[in-house]
Design a protein around this motif. Sequence first.
Motif, PDB file in Angstrom:
ATOM      1  N   LYS A  20     -10.598   8.489 -12.865  1.00 45.04           N
ATOM      2  CA  LYS A  20     -11.352   7.229 -12.839  1.00 45.04           C
ATOM      3  C   LYS A  20     -11.215   6.538 -11.483  1.00 45.04           C
ATOM      4  CE  LYS A  20     -11.399   6.068 -17.728  1.00 45.04           C
ATOM      5  NZ  LYS A  20     -11.093   5.033 -18.720  1.00 45.04           N
ATOM      6  N   ALA A  21     -10.058   6.686 -10.861  1.00 51.58           N
ATOM      7  CA  ALA A  21      -9.827   6.040  -9.564  1.00 51.58           C
ATOM      8  C   ALA A  21     -10.595   6.730  -8.442  1.00 51.58           C
ATOM      9  CB  ALA A  21      -8.335   6.017  -9.241  1.00 51.58           C
ATOM     10  N   VAL A  22     -10.610   8.053  -8.433  1.00 53.26           N
ATOM     11  CA  VAL A  22     -11.235   8.764  -7.313  1.00 53.26           C
ATOM     12  C   VAL A  22     -12.729   9.008  -7.518  1.00 53.26           C
ATOM     13  CG1 VAL A  22      -9.095   9.866  -6.568  1.00 53.26           C
ATOM     14  CG2 VAL A  22     -10.596  11.074  -8.144  1.00 53.26           C
ATOM     15  N   ARG A  23     -13.191   9.004  -8.760  1.00 53.48           N
ATOM     16  CA  ARG A  23     -14.616   9.207  -9.047  1.00 53.48           C
ATOM     17  C   ARG A  23     -15.096   8.219 -10.113  1.00 53.48           C
ATOM     18  NH1 ARG A  23     -15.107  14.932  -7.839  1.00 53.48           N
ATOM     19  NH2 ARG A  23     -14.910  14.903  -5.589  1.00 53.48           N
ATOM     20  N   PRO A  24     -15.041   6.930  -9.800  1.00 53.68           N
ATOM     21  CA  PRO A  24     -15.404   5.927 -10.814  1.00 53.68           C
ATOM     22  C   PRO A  24     -16.841   6.061 -11.303  1.00 53.68           C
ATOM     23  CG  PRO A  24     -15.177   4.910  -8.655  1.00 53.68           C
ATOM     24  CD  PRO A  24     -14.688   6.317  -8.521  1.00 53.68           C
ATOM     25  N   ARG A  80       0.060  11.834  -9.824  1.00 55.36           N
ATOM     26  CA  ARG A  80      -0.623  13.120  -9.625  1.00 55.36           C
ATOM     27  C   ARG A  80       0.321  14.282  -9.936  1.00 55.36           C
ATOM     28  NH1 ARG A  80      -4.873  15.583  -7.534  1.00 55.36           N
ATOM     29  NH2 ARG A  80      -4.584  17.518  -6.408  1.00 55.36           N
ATOM     30  N   ARG A 106     -15.898   6.400 -15.096  1.00 52.54           N
ATOM     31  CA  ARG A 106     -15.644   5.042 -15.590  1.00 52.54           C
ATOM     32  C   ARG A 106     -16.099   4.916 -17.036  1.00 52.54           C
ATOM     33  NH1 ARG A 106     -20.170   3.706 -12.098  1.00 52.54           N
ATOM     34  NH2 ARG A 106     -21.987   3.394 -13.423  1.00 52.54           N
ATOM     35  N   ASP A 125       0.829  -1.210   0.000  1.00 56.25           N
ATOM     36  CA  ASP A 125       0.000   0.000   0.000  1.00 56.25           C
ATOM     37  C   ASP A 125       0.861   1.258   0.000  1.00 56.25           C
ATOM     38  OD1 ASP A 125      -2.402  -1.363  -0.088  1.00 56.25           O
ATOM     39  OD2 ASP A 125      -2.765  -1.229   2.078  1.00 56.25           O
ATOM     40  N   PHE A 178      -6.646   8.517 -15.595  1.00 50.99           N
ATOM     41  CA  PHE A 178      -6.614   7.375 -14.672  1.00 50.99           C
ATOM     42  C   PHE A 178      -6.882   7.807 -13.232  1.00 50.99           C
ATOM     43  CE2 PHE A 178      -4.172   5.005 -17.976  1.00 50.99           C
ATOM     44  CZ  PHE A 178      -5.018   3.920 -18.051  1.00 50.99           C
ATOM     45  N   LEU A 179      -6.324   8.932 -12.827  1.00 50.25           N
ATOM     46  CA  LEU A 179      -6.554   9.411 -11.468  1.00 50.25           C
ATOM     47  C   LEU A 179      -8.030   9.755 -11.254  1.00 50.25           C
ATOM     48  CD1 LEU A 179      -3.381  11.626 -11.037  1.00 50.25           C
ATOM     49  CD2 LEU A 179      -3.891   9.505  -9.809  1.00 50.25           C
ATOM     50  N   ASP A 186       0.885   4.119  -2.807  1.00 52.36           N
ATOM     51  CA  ASP A 186       0.695   5.538  -2.491  1.00 52.36           C
ATOM     52  C   ASP A 186       1.762   6.399  -3.152  1.00 52.36           C
ATOM     53  OD1 ASP A 186      -1.524   4.930  -0.961  1.00 52.36           O
ATOM     54  OD2 ASP A 186      -0.474   5.084   0.969  1.00 52.36           O
ATOM     55  N   GLU A 238       0.879   6.708  -6.817  1.00 48.30           N
ATOM     56  CA  GLU A 238      -0.227   7.647  -7.002  1.00 48.30           C
ATOM     57  C   GLU A 238       0.239   9.090  -6.855  1.00 48.30           C
ATOM     58  OE1 GLU A 238      -3.756   6.868  -4.684  1.00 48.30           O
ATOM     59  OE2 GLU A 238      -3.641   4.736  -5.152  1.00 48.30           O
TER      60      GLU A 238
END
Length: 139
Positions: free
Chosen positions: A109-113, A66, A117, A55, A106-107, A59, A62
């Motif tokens: 999509k990850a935080v607001r799928p 970002r 999506r 993890d 991609f970021l 991080d 990520e």
Amino acid sequence: MSTRFREWRPGFLDALARCGNVRDACADAGIHRSTAYERRAKDAAFAEAWDDAIDDAADELEQEARRRAVEGTERTRFVRTGTDDAGRPVYERISFREYSDLLLIFLLKAVRPEKYRDRYDVKATVAAMAGGREALDAD
């Protein structure tokens, strides 16, 4: 528990958190992959620490994604601007900031799928395929 196990685990976990790669973490700790996986299977606390290390590595990825997407990366290019009196090419150094739209996608999509999506309409696809077959069968 032998001291041998206590010696390699902290180094392995530190390396795993840094690089996120089991093979490289094993090499840093001076152990074979099977040693790490066997210990993971037998030791729940070690397995949890392993997951935490992965993890941590994720991080870091990520955070770097970002940074590249939002802050960009400084780039330099040399552009030919002409020739000198002797006919040799003359270049100018140009610095600019490059951003990654792909990483930004991609970021998001990850935080607001739910919002970003990919959406597929399976019913429409099946209907279109069925209609295409009927048209082919008519010929």
